[in-house]
Write a protein that holds these residues in place. Sequence first.
Motif, PDB file in Angstrom:
ATOM      1  N   GLY A  14       0.818  -1.212   0.000  1.00 38.27           N
ATOM      2  CA  GLY A  14       0.000   0.000   0.000  1.00 38.27           C
ATOM      3  C   GLY A  14       0.848   1.256   0.000  1.00 38.27           C
ATOM      4  N   VAL A  15       1.949   1.219   0.733  1.00 44.71           N
ATOM      5  CA  VAL A  15       2.870   2.362   0.735  1.00 44.71           C
ATOM      6  C   VAL A  15       3.449   2.562  -0.663  1.00 44.71           C
ATOM      7  CG1 VAL A  15       5.079   3.223   1.640  1.00 44.71           C
ATOM      8  CG2 VAL A  15       3.417   2.176   3.189  1.00 44.71           C
ATOM      9  N   VAL A  16       3.870   1.468  -1.287  1.00 46.26           N
ATOM     10  CA  VAL A  16       4.417   1.540  -2.656  1.00 46.26           C
ATOM     11  C   VAL A  16       3.353   2.063  -3.618  1.00 46.26           C
ATOM     12  CG1 VAL A  16       5.296   0.159  -4.592  1.00 46.26           C
ATOM     13  CG2 VAL A  16       6.130  -0.267  -2.271  1.00 46.26           C
ATOM     14  N   ASN A  17       2.154   1.512  -3.538  1.00 45.49           N
ATOM     15  CA  ASN A  17       1.082   1.915  -4.447  1.00 45.49           C
ATOM     16  C   ASN A  17       0.624   3.344  -4.193  1.00 45.49           C
ATOM     17  OD1 ASN A  17       1.124  -0.607  -5.705  1.00 45.49           O
ATOM     18  ND2 ASN A  17      -0.299  -1.447  -4.219  1.00 45.49           N
ATOM     19  N   THR A  18       0.610   3.767  -2.937  1.00 47.81           N
ATOM     20  CA  THR A  18       0.256   5.147  -2.612  1.00 47.81           C
ATOM     21  C   THR A  18       1.266   6.107  -3.222  1.00 47.81           C
ATOM     22  OG1 THR A  18      -0.830   4.472  -0.568  1.00 47.81           O
ATOM     23  CG2 THR A  18      -0.141   6.770  -0.704  1.00 47.81           C
ATOM     24  N   PHE A  19       2.534   5.770  -3.082  1.00 46.94           N
ATOM     25  CA  PHE A  19       3.587   6.595  -3.679  1.00 46.94           C
ATOM     26  C   PHE A  19       3.435   6.630  -5.206  1.00 46.94           C
ATOM     27  CE2 PHE A  19       7.835   7.151  -5.486  1.00 46.94           C
ATOM     28  CZ  PHE A  19       8.166   8.383  -4.933  1.00 46.94           C
ATOM     29  N   ASN A  20       3.187   5.461  -5.816  1.00 46.11           N
ATOM     30  CA  ASN A  20       3.007   5.406  -7.271  1.00 46.11           C
ATOM     31  C   ASN A  20       1.833   6.274  -7.722  1.00 46.11           C
ATOM     32  OD1 ASN A  20       5.142   3.670  -7.585  1.00 46.11           O
ATOM     33  ND2 ASN A  20       3.874   1.839  -7.705  1.00 46.11           N
ATOM     34  N   THR A  21       0.729   6.190  -6.998  1.00 49.34           N
ATOM     35  CA  THR A  21      -0.437   7.007  -7.336  1.00 49.34           C
ATOM     36  C   THR A  21      -0.105   8.487  -7.248  1.00 49.34           C
ATOM     37  OG1 THR A  21      -1.932   5.294  -6.504  1.00 49.34           O
ATOM     38  CG2 THR A  21      -2.850   7.492  -6.752  1.00 49.34           C
TER      39      THR A  21
END
Length: 125
Positions: A14-21
């Motif tokens: 989720g941290v990775v995906n939040t950053f990507n978003t």
Amino acid sequence: TFLSRAFLIFCLLGVVNTFNTAVFSWALSFLLQKNMSAILGYILSLQGAYFLSCKFIFNCPPTLQKYERFLVSYIPSFIVYVMLHVGMIAMFNQFWGTFVAVALSGPVTYIIIKLCHLSLYNIVL
């Protein structure tokens, strides 16, 4: 249980995906209106989120049927994200507004994805 290994891995992804978003949204904000860039950034980040979830959370091969269910399971989170994003970009810039909005909508997503994934295999909760 809620604090399972899968949940902790989900949080890390989720941290990775939040950053990507946030990065996609920020980069697209130079070309598009802020809310449109946020929506497109979110949609683009879901592609990576699906493959990472298959590999690290559910340990299953990606399939079109699972991908479709994955996308459908994110609709409630997406609605929450869009509503939060409108308020967050008024308080922060595009990057941080997106980051906060995605982070707040994450816990709901975990529960929905878990329920949809389990129903794929006819597992009763």
